[in-house]
Design a protein around this motif. Structure first.
Motif, short mmCIF file in Angstrom:
data_model
loop_
_atom_site.label_atom_id
_atom_site.label_comp_id
_atom_site.label_asym_id
_atom_site.label_seq_id
_atom_site.Cartn_x
_atom_site.Cartn_y
_atom_site.Cartn_z
N VAL A 1 0.84 -1.20 0.00
CA VAL A 1 0.00 0.00 0.00
C VAL A 1 0.88 1.25 0.00
CG1 VAL A 1 -1.65 1.36 1.36
CG2 VAL A 1 -2.00 -1.10 1.07
N ILE A 2 1.89 1.27 0.86
CA ILE A 2 2.76 2.45 0.94
C ILE A 2 3.60 2.58 -0.33
CG2 ILE A 2 4.56 3.63 2.29
CD1 ILE A 2 1.70 3.24 3.66
N GLN A 3 4.08 1.48 -0.86
CA GLN A 3 4.83 1.49 -2.12
C GLN A 3 3.98 2.08 -3.24
OE1 GLN A 3 8.17 0.38 -2.74
NE2 GLN A 3 7.78 1.50 -4.61
N PRO B 1 10.94 11.63 -5.52
CA PRO B 1 11.14 10.32 -6.14
C PRO B 1 11.85 9.34 -5.21
CG PRO B 1 11.75 12.07 -7.66
CD PRO B 1 11.49 12.72 -6.33
N GLY B 2 11.35 8.14 -5.14
CA GLY B 2 11.95 7.08 -4.34
C GLY B 2 11.56 7.05 -2.88
N ALA C 1 8.51 6.96 -1.41
CA ALA C 1 7.46 5.99 -1.07
C ALA C 1 8.08 4.61 -0.88
CB ALA C 1 6.38 5.97 -2.13
N GLY C 2 9.01 4.25 -1.74
CA GLY C 2 9.68 2.97 -1.61
C GLY C 2 10.51 2.87 -0.34
N ALA C 3 11.21 3.94 -0.03
CA ALA C 3 12.02 3.95 1.19
C ALA C 3 11.13 3.81 2.43
CB ALA C 3 12.84 5.23 1.26
N LEU C 4 10.02 4.53 2.43
CA LEU C 4 9.09 4.45 3.56
C LEU C 4 8.43 3.08 3.62
CD1 LEU C 4 7.60 8.02 3.19
CD2 LEU C 4 8.96 7.20 5.13
N ALA C 5 8.07 2.54 2.47
CA ALA C 5 7.47 1.20 2.42
C ALA C 5 8.42 0.17 3.00
CB ALA C 5 7.10 0.85 0.98
N GLY C 6 9.71 0.35 2.76
CA GLY C 6 10.71 -0.57 3.29
C GLY C 6 10.79 -0.59 4.80
N VAL D 1 3.15 10.86 6.00
CA VAL D 1 2.40 12.07 5.66
C VAL D 1 3.35 13.26 5.53
CG1 VAL D 1 0.61 13.68 6.43
CG2 VAL D 1 0.27 11.21 6.69
N THR D 2 4.32 13.36 6.41
CA THR D 2 5.28 14.47 6.36
C THR D 2 6.06 14.45 5.04
OG1 THR D 2 5.49 14.54 8.75
CG2 THR D 2 7.29 15.51 7.49
N VAL D 3 6.52 13.28 4.64
CA VAL D 3 7.38 13.17 3.45
C VAL D 3 6.57 13.17 2.15
CG1 VAL D 3 9.01 11.64 2.25
CG2 VAL D 3 9.22 12.00 4.73
N LEU D 4 5.44 12.47 2.13
CA LEU D 4 4.69 12.31 0.88
C LEU D 4 3.58 13.34 0.70
CD1 LEU D 4 4.46 8.40 0.68
CD2 LEU D 4 6.23 9.93 -0.24
#
Length: 165
Positions: free
Chosen positions: A26-28, A36-37, A39-44, A67-70
């Motif tokens: 979901v986060i990815q 860029p990138g 969402a993937g880092a947070l998903a990890g 929420v802060t980052v995206l």
């Protein structure tokens, strides 16, 4: 978007293994938001905050970070809400009940407050908590400045260990 949340929530509730991967997906899927990138880092980071040894408050901190980052687009909020509502694993050989965050300051993001998490269906009272979790994704409970643990107790579930940061 609500159907995506319900589908994700139902898959989280039914699967005992790989739950972390469902939230991670979901986060990815939020890759159109933020730098860029990111969402993937947070998903990890999602699997680590849902594991048994993680602090019960860590997933709320990560949801705020998402929420802060995206950004605060409704899709991002919905994705972060899935993390807030996700079941955190616990080791039934080391403890008999799950842990819930008892820090009234978390989550910081107003749109994520009042959402309560799923718990393992084998835990006594899980039917109440899991129904409350699904309901809170549709319409968050009034948090009145309370922690997730305190809101869960107010809503009829108390079979957990409260854990602060």
């Amino acid at each position: 978007m609500k159907s995506l949340l319900l589908l994700t929530l139902s898959s989280l509730a039914s699967a005992r293994f790989g739950q972390e991967g469902a939230v991670q997906s979901v986060i990815q899927g939020l890759s159109a938001f933020g730098p860029p990138g990111q969402a993937g880092a947070l998903a990890g980071k999602t699997p680590g905050v849902l594991l048994a040894g993680a602090s019960a408050c860590a997933k709320l901190e990560l949801a705020d970070e998402i929420v802060t980052v995206l950004g605060n687009d409704p899709e991002v909020i919905a994705g972060a809400a899935v993390l807030v509502a996700a079941e955190k694993n616990f080791n039934p050989f080391a403890q008999s009940v799950p842990t819930l965050c008892d820090n009234a300051a978390l989550p910081v993001t107003a749109a994520l407050r009042g959402i309560v998490p799923l718990v393992d269906p084998a835990v006594a009272g899980a039917d109440v908590q899991n129904a409350n979790s699904a309901a809170s994704l549709q319409a968050a409970f009034d948090d009145a400045g309370l922690s997730v643990a305190a809101i869960s107790t107010e809503q009829g579930f108390s079979n957990f260990t409260a854990q602060a940061v």
